[in-house]
Each structure stands twice: as structure tokens, then as C-alpha cells.
Scaffold this motif. Sequence first.
Motif, PDB file in Angstrom:
ATOM      1  N   PRO A   1       0.789  -1.224   0.000  1.00 60.65           N
ATOM      2  CA  PRO A   1       0.000   0.000   0.000  1.00 60.65           C
ATOM      3  C   PRO A   1       0.822   1.277   0.000  1.00 60.65           C
ATOM      4  O   PRO A   1       1.853   1.384   0.663  1.00 60.65           O
ATOM      5  N   SER A   2       0.344   2.206  -0.798  1.00 60.36           N
ATOM      6  CA  SER A   2       0.859   3.569  -0.927  1.00 60.36           C
ATOM      7  C   SER A   2       2.230   3.665  -1.570  1.00 60.36           C
ATOM      8  O   SER A   2       2.752   4.767  -1.755  1.00 60.36           O
ATOM      9  N   LEU A   3       2.819   2.545  -1.967  1.00 58.70           N
ATOM     10  CA  LEU A   3       4.115   2.617  -2.638  1.00 58.70           C
ATOM     11  C   LEU A   3       3.978   3.147  -4.065  1.00 58.70           C
ATOM     12  O   LEU A   3       4.956   3.599  -4.653  1.00 58.70           O
ATOM     13  N   ASN A   4       2.767   3.164  -4.591  1.00 60.28           N
ATOM     14  CA  ASN A   4       2.513   3.816  -5.871  1.00 60.28           C
ATOM     15  C   ASN A   4       2.705   5.329  -5.775  1.00 60.28           C
ATOM     16  O   ASN A   4       2.829   6.002  -6.785  1.00 60.28           O
ATOM     17  N   LEU A   5       2.775   5.854  -4.554  1.00 57.71           N
ATOM     18  CA  LEU A   5       2.948   7.297  -4.344  1.00 57.71           C
ATOM     19  C   LEU A   5       4.401   7.694  -4.091  1.00 57.71           C
ATOM     20  O   LEU A   5       4.672   8.852  -3.770  1.00 57.71           O
ATOM     21  N   LEU A   6       5.322   6.738  -4.224  1.00 55.74           N
ATOM     22  CA  LEU A   6       6.728   7.076  -4.006  1.00 55.74           C
ATOM     23  C   LEU A   6       7.136   8.234  -4.905  1.00 55.74           C
ATOM     24  O   LEU A   6       6.678   8.348  -6.043  1.00 55.74           O
ATOM     25  N   GLY A   7       8.013   9.047  -4.390  1.00 54.10           N
ATOM     26  CA  GLY A   7       8.469  10.228  -5.111  1.00 54.10           C
ATOM     27  C   GLY A   7       7.777  11.481  -4.623  1.00 54.10           C
ATOM     28  O   GLY A   7       8.359  12.564  -4.628  1.00 54.10           O
ATOM     29  N   THR A   8       6.531  11.316  -4.194  1.00 54.06           N
ATOM     30  CA  THR A   8       5.787  12.457  -3.648  1.00 54.06           C
ATOM     31  C   THR A   8       5.360  12.220  -2.204  1.00 54.06           C
ATOM     32  O   THR A   8       5.094  13.168  -1.480  1.00 54.06           O
ATOM     33  N   ARG A   9       5.286  10.979  -1.775  1.00 56.85           N
ATOM     34  CA  ARG A   9       4.859  10.638  -0.420  1.00 56.85           C
ATOM     35  C   ARG A   9       6.036  10.777   0.546  1.00 56.85           C
ATOM     36  O   ARG A   9       7.000  10.032   0.463  1.00 56.85           O
ATOM     37  N   GLU A  10       5.955  11.708   1.452  1.00 54.16           N
ATOM     38  CA  GLU A  10       6.957  11.905   2.493  1.00 54.16           C
ATOM     39  C   GLU A  10       8.392  11.672   1.975  1.00 54.16           C
ATOM     40  O   GLU A  10       9.099  10.784   2.437  1.00 54.16           O
ATOM     41  N   PRO A  11       8.826  12.481   1.016  1.00 50.57           N
ATOM     42  CA  PRO A  11      10.147  12.257   0.421  1.00 50.57           C
ATOM     43  C   PRO A  11      11.286  12.354   1.436  1.00 50.57           C
ATOM     44  O   PRO A  11      12.341  11.754   1.216  1.00 50.57           O
ATOM     45  N   GLU A  12      11.079  13.054   2.540  1.00 45.19           N
ATOM     46  CA  GLU A  12      12.115  13.120   3.576  1.00 45.19           C
ATOM     47  C   GLU A  12      12.343  11.759   4.235  1.00 45.19           C
ATOM     48  O   GLU A  12      13.402  11.503   4.798  1.00 45.19           O
ATOM     49  N   ILE A  13      11.373  10.859   4.122  1.00 48.11           N
ATOM     50  CA  ILE A  13      11.509   9.495   4.656  1.00 48.11           C
ATOM     51  C   ILE A  13      11.811   8.504   3.540  1.00 48.11           C
ATOM     52  O   ILE A  13      12.700   7.672   3.658  1.00 48.11           O
ATOM     53  N   TYR A  14      11.052   8.597   2.443  1.00 49.54           N
ATOM     54  CA  TYR A  14      11.091   7.571   1.403  1.00 49.54           C
ATOM     55  C   TYR A  14      11.896   7.964   0.163  1.00 49.54           C
ATOM     56  O   TYR A  14      12.068   7.151  -0.742  1.00 49.54           O
ATOM     57  N   GLY A  15      12.369   9.194   0.100  1.00 50.75           N
ATOM     58  CA  GLY A  15      13.174   9.629  -1.031  1.00 50.75           C
ATOM     59  C   GLY A  15      12.331  10.161  -2.172  1.00 50.75           C
ATOM     60  O   GLY A  15      11.104  10.215  -2.103  1.00 50.75           O
ATOM     61  N   HIS A  16      13.004  10.540  -3.239  1.00 49.98           N
ATOM     62  CA  HIS A  16      12.357  11.165  -4.389  1.00 49.98           C
ATOM     63  C   HIS A  16      12.166  10.206  -5.560  1.00 49.98           C
ATOM     64  O   HIS A  16      11.523  10.562  -6.547  1.00 49.98           O
ATOM     65  N   ASP A  17      12.719   8.989  -5.470  1.00 51.60           N
ATOM     66  CA  ASP A  17      12.546   8.016  -6.549  1.00 51.60           C
ATOM     67  C   ASP A  17      11.110   7.515  -6.581  1.00 51.60           C
ATOM     68  O   ASP A  17      10.515   7.235  -5.535  1.00 51.60           O
ATOM     69  N   THR A  18      10.561   7.392  -7.782  1.00 51.75           N
ATOM     70  CA  THR A  18       9.250   6.772  -7.947  1.00 51.75           C
ATOM     71  C   THR A  18       9.433   5.262  -8.062  1.00 51.75           C
ATOM     72  O   THR A  18      10.555   4.761  -8.260  1.00 51.75           O
ATOM     73  N   LEU A  19       8.332   4.545  -7.974  1.00 57.17           N
ATOM     74  CA  LEU A  19       8.402   3.098  -8.157  1.00 57.17           C
ATOM     75  C   LEU A  19       8.877   2.770  -9.572  1.00 57.17           C
ATOM     76  O   LEU A  19       9.628   1.816  -9.767  1.00 57.17           O
ATOM     77  N   ASP A  20       8.500   3.579 -10.559  1.00 61.91           N
ATOM     78  CA  ASP A  20       8.983   3.377 -11.936  1.00 61.91           C
ATOM     79  C   ASP A  20      10.495   3.592 -12.025  1.00 61.91           C
ATOM     80  O   ASP A  20      11.188   2.867 -12.754  1.00 61.91           O
ATOM     81  N   ASP A  21      11.024   4.585 -11.297  1.00 66.11           N
ATOM     82  CA  ASP A  21      12.474   4.804 -11.270  1.00 66.11           C
ATOM     83  C   ASP A  21      13.185   3.559 -10.733  1.00 66.11           C
ATOM     84  O   ASP A  21      14.186   3.100 -11.299  1.00 66.11           O
ATOM     85  N   ILE A  22      12.663   3.035  -9.648  1.00 69.67           N
ATOM     86  CA  ILE A  22      13.259   1.848  -9.022  1.00 69.67           C
ATOM     87  C   ILE A  22      13.168   0.668  -9.976  1.00 69.67           C
ATOM     88  O   ILE A  22      14.135  -0.074 -10.167  1.00 69.67           O
ATOM     89  N   ALA A  23      12.011   0.498 -10.609  1.00 68.76           N
ATOM     90  CA  ALA A  23      11.822  -0.619 -11.550  1.00 68.76           C
ATOM     91  C   ALA A  23      12.813  -0.543 -12.699  1.00 68.76           C
ATOM     92  O   ALA A  23      13.402  -1.560 -13.089  1.00 68.76           O
ATOM     93  N   GLY A  24      13.035   0.646 -13.236  1.00 71.17           N
ATOM     94  CA  GLY A  24      13.975   0.796 -14.344  1.00 71.17           C
ATOM     95  C   GLY A  24      15.379   0.371 -13.968  1.00 71.17           C
ATOM     96  O   GLY A  24      16.050  -0.345 -14.730  1.00 71.17           O
ATOM     97  N   ARG A  25      15.834   0.799 -12.799  1.00 63.93           N
ATOM     98  CA  ARG A  25      17.183   0.417 -12.356  1.00 63.93           C
ATOM     99  C   ARG A  25      17.266  -1.079 -12.067  1.00 63.93           C
ATOM    100  O   ARG A  25      18.277  -1.731 -12.395  1.00 63.93           O
ATOM    101  N   LEU A  26      16.205  -1.644 -11.492  1.00 60.02           N
ATOM    102  CA  LEU A  26      16.203  -3.085 -11.229  1.00 60.02           C
ATOM    103  C   LEU A  26      16.235  -3.882 -12.525  1.00 60.02           C
ATOM    104  O   LEU A  26      16.940  -4.890 -12.621  1.00 60.02           O
ATOM    105  N   GLU A  27      15.472  -3.449 -13.503  1.00 57.97           N
ATOM    106  CA  GLU A  27      15.464  -4.157 -14.788  1.00 57.97           C
ATOM    107  C   GLU A  27      16.840  -4.117 -15.445  1.00 57.97           C
ATOM    108  O   GLU A  27      17.292  -5.129 -15.995  1.00 57.97           O
TER     109      GLU A  27
END
Length: 148
Positions: free
Chosen positions: A15-41
Amino acid sequence: MPAPDNTTVFVLNGPSLNLLGTREPEIYGHDTLDDIAGRLEDRARELDLNIDMRQSNHEGHLVDWLHEAQAYDARAVILNAGAFTHTSIALHDAIKAIRTPVIEVHLSNPHAREEFRHTSFVGRAARGTIAGFGALSYALALEAAAQF
């Protein structure tokens, strides 16, 4: 994507990980889930692996996907269960019920946060936990999964 097999690593996000990049960036950072997926791929290709990245705000989807990982003989599951980490006996039981290794991942360090985050039902069933390294936590988990 072809049917998953032993070269596939499921990357499941709660839950709420689709909001990465905008959700509490001071805790979770500025990367979106798509950013993370691209680097993982990119890294997965270097490791001769495939990534099957999914996100849901619904606990039952995560349980079904854990079962699916076993049915398809996936190499491993990287699981960021979000808040379900601290509440879901269903995810704990699903992890225990499958033979596919599960690596618990967190962007932040739950032990450095509120006390209710110190208990992980997911972690009690997972092969291991990587936490506190931001988006790098996913990459570290992928490196571990490559060793299975």
C-alpha cells in the motif's frame, strides 16, 4: 513478458508505494516506483534475470502473487509490504506456505521509526530483510536473489 520461471524475481509492493516520489520524500526519497523498476530491470539483465514488478494497495493481491511466484517457480520474491509488514498475519502465513525465498525490503529503517513499526510479521517469515538504504534496498535484495 514471458511466463515467469527460475530466472524471474517477483518484486511486490504494498500500500501507498505507488505514491513514491511524492509521499513523504524526507523518509522515502524522491525516486518513484517506476524509477526503481527501471534500475532493477537494468541490473537484472546484467545478472541474467527478469523482473516482474507489481504494486497493490490490497493485501489479498499480495497473497495471491506470493502463491503465483511459487506456481511459476520464480527464483525469489522481493517484498516491500508497506504498512502490511506490521499487521498482516495473512502475508506471514503466505510466505511460510511457499518454498520460494522471500526477501523483505524497506526504504526506511523501521527500527529507527515509531515503535509500532518495530514488529514485522513479514520479516519473521522471510529469508532475510534489507532496510534503511532507500531505493538501494531493492538493488541489494536483487543481488541477494541472484545468489539463490
